[in-house]
Design an enzyme around this catalytic site. Structure first.
Site, mmCIF file in Angstrom:
data_model
loop_
_atom_site.group_PDB
_atom_site.id
_atom_site.type_symbol
_atom_site.label_atom_id
_atom_site.label_comp_id
_atom_site.label_asym_id
_atom_site.label_seq_id
_atom_site.Cartn_x
_atom_site.Cartn_y
_atom_site.Cartn_z
ATOM 1 N N GLY A 13 -4.011 0.895 -38.328
ATOM 2 C CA GLY A 13 -3.887 1.976 -37.356
ATOM 3 C C GLY A 13 -4.874 3.096 -37.606
ATOM 4 C CB SER A 16 -6.295 7.426 -32.854
ATOM 5 O OG SER A 16 -5.078 6.697 -32.950
ATOM 6 N N GLY A 17 -5.741 9.513 -34.978
ATOM 7 C CA GLY A 17 -4.710 10.231 -35.717
ATOM 8 C C GLY A 17 -4.914 10.249 -37.215
ATOM 9 N N GLY A 19 -4.394 7.997 -39.417
ATOM 10 C CA GLY A 19 -5.035 6.805 -39.972
ATOM 11 C C GLY A 19 -6.540 6.935 -39.994
ATOM 12 C CB SER A 144 8.663 9.411 -39.910
ATOM 13 O OG SER A 144 9.137 10.518 -39.161
ATOM 14 C CE1 TYR A 169 7.727 6.070 -35.552
ATOM 15 C CE2 TYR A 169 9.195 7.934 -35.884
ATOM 16 C CZ TYR A 169 7.980 7.314 -36.101
ATOM 17 O OH TYR A 169 7.027 7.917 -36.870
#
Length: 292
Positions: A13, A16-17, A19, A144, A169
């Site tokens: 991943g 983007s972000g 990662g 998370s 999630y």
């Protein structure tokens, strides 16, 4: 097959972000970065960006893989194992929230469970021999604090009843933590002292992360965005666990803002961690550090 003194890191991943920030920073530190991504065009663009900050002579490579598809995970792992002699750091960063309607993967699993837990579990198992070839390997699992809202059911890991995108999630993030803790236990039992593993909460990151989910989730992210951390801030703990000498011998921890934190979940018991591991082996069709 690549065999050299340079350290190799695989980041999932990473287009983007957090990662992408993680991959960029580790390239700046001198790592040979391998980008694992679903989208070929994004991966190619990311590769070019990382190559610009990489050390002279350091390559940046790409592996294409949709983690929700276990056959693609097997193919990507086989390609990695053929190309490289060892793996020094594996960052299981990829994670998604899916939409209001329950979706299933190519293998028939609920998409959140498949992408956020089952795929990374299989990838880690298939790359473990390469991790053991490293003198000091690290496995970093991005979880998370959403794990606190998890309510898993071993009888319905694929969320066929009462599906909720945020609950799915949260469950997957608790599974990331439990996987980390159980992996650390099995590594100690095996005597694999050169491989460590830790999980983390990156902070609530302002990105397009929730864009695939429900209108409520999208609205929440839009309203909360001014109070969120940047991708650069969110990646700090991933980078810390992947490279800082201070945690070289630490294993099984859950970190928030580069500090260890207790995991507060009644579901997170040693018995449930072992059961989750066994179910993951069964569903992925892959034994991994199995106990007699």
């Amino acid at each position: 097959m690549t065999a050299s003194s340079e350290k190799i890191v695989l980041v999932t991943g990473s287009t983007s972000g957090i990662g992408k920030v993680t991959a960029l920073e580790l390239a700046r530190q001198g790592f040979h970065v391998v980008v694992l991504a679903r989208n070929a065009d994004k991966a190619a663009q990311t590769r070019q960006e990382i190559q610009q900050v990489a050390w002279p002579g350091r390559r940046v490579d790409v592996l294409l893989c949709d983690l929700s598809d276990l056959s693609q995970v097997r193919r990507a792992a086989e390609e990695f194992n053929q190309r490289y002699a060892q793996l020094d750091v594996l960052v299981n960063n990829a994670g998604l929230v899916f939409g209001a309607e329950r979706e299933t993967s190519a293998n028939g699993h609920e998409m959140t469970f498949a992408t956020n837990h089952l795929g990374p579990f299989l990838l880690t198992s298939l790359l473990f021999d390469k991790l053991e070839q490293s003198p000091a390997a690290r496995i970093v699992n991005v979880a998370s604090m959403a794990y606190q809202f998890a309510k898993p059911d071993f009888n319905d890991l694929d969320a066929t009843c009462n599906y909720s995108p945020m609950r799915a999630y949260a469950n997957s993030k608790l599974f990331n933590i439990m996987f980390t803790q159980e992996l650390a236990r099995r590594l100690r039992q095996r005597g694999s002292h050169n491989v460590t593993t830790n999980s983390l909460h990156p902070g609530v990151v302002a990105s397009n992360f929730g864009s695939n989910s429900t209108w409520f989730t999208r609205a929440f992210y839009k309203v909360a965005a001014p109070f969120m951390t940047s991708s650069e801030g969110g990646a700090k703990t991933s980078i810390y666990l992947a490279s800082d000498p201070a945690v070289a011998q630490t294993s099984g921890g859950y970190f928030v803002k580069q500090q260890p934190e207790a995991v507060k979940s009644a579901f997170n018991s040693p018995e449930n961690a072992r059961k989750l591991w066994q179910e993951s082996e069964r569903l992925a069709g892959q034994p991994f550090l199995s106990e007699a």
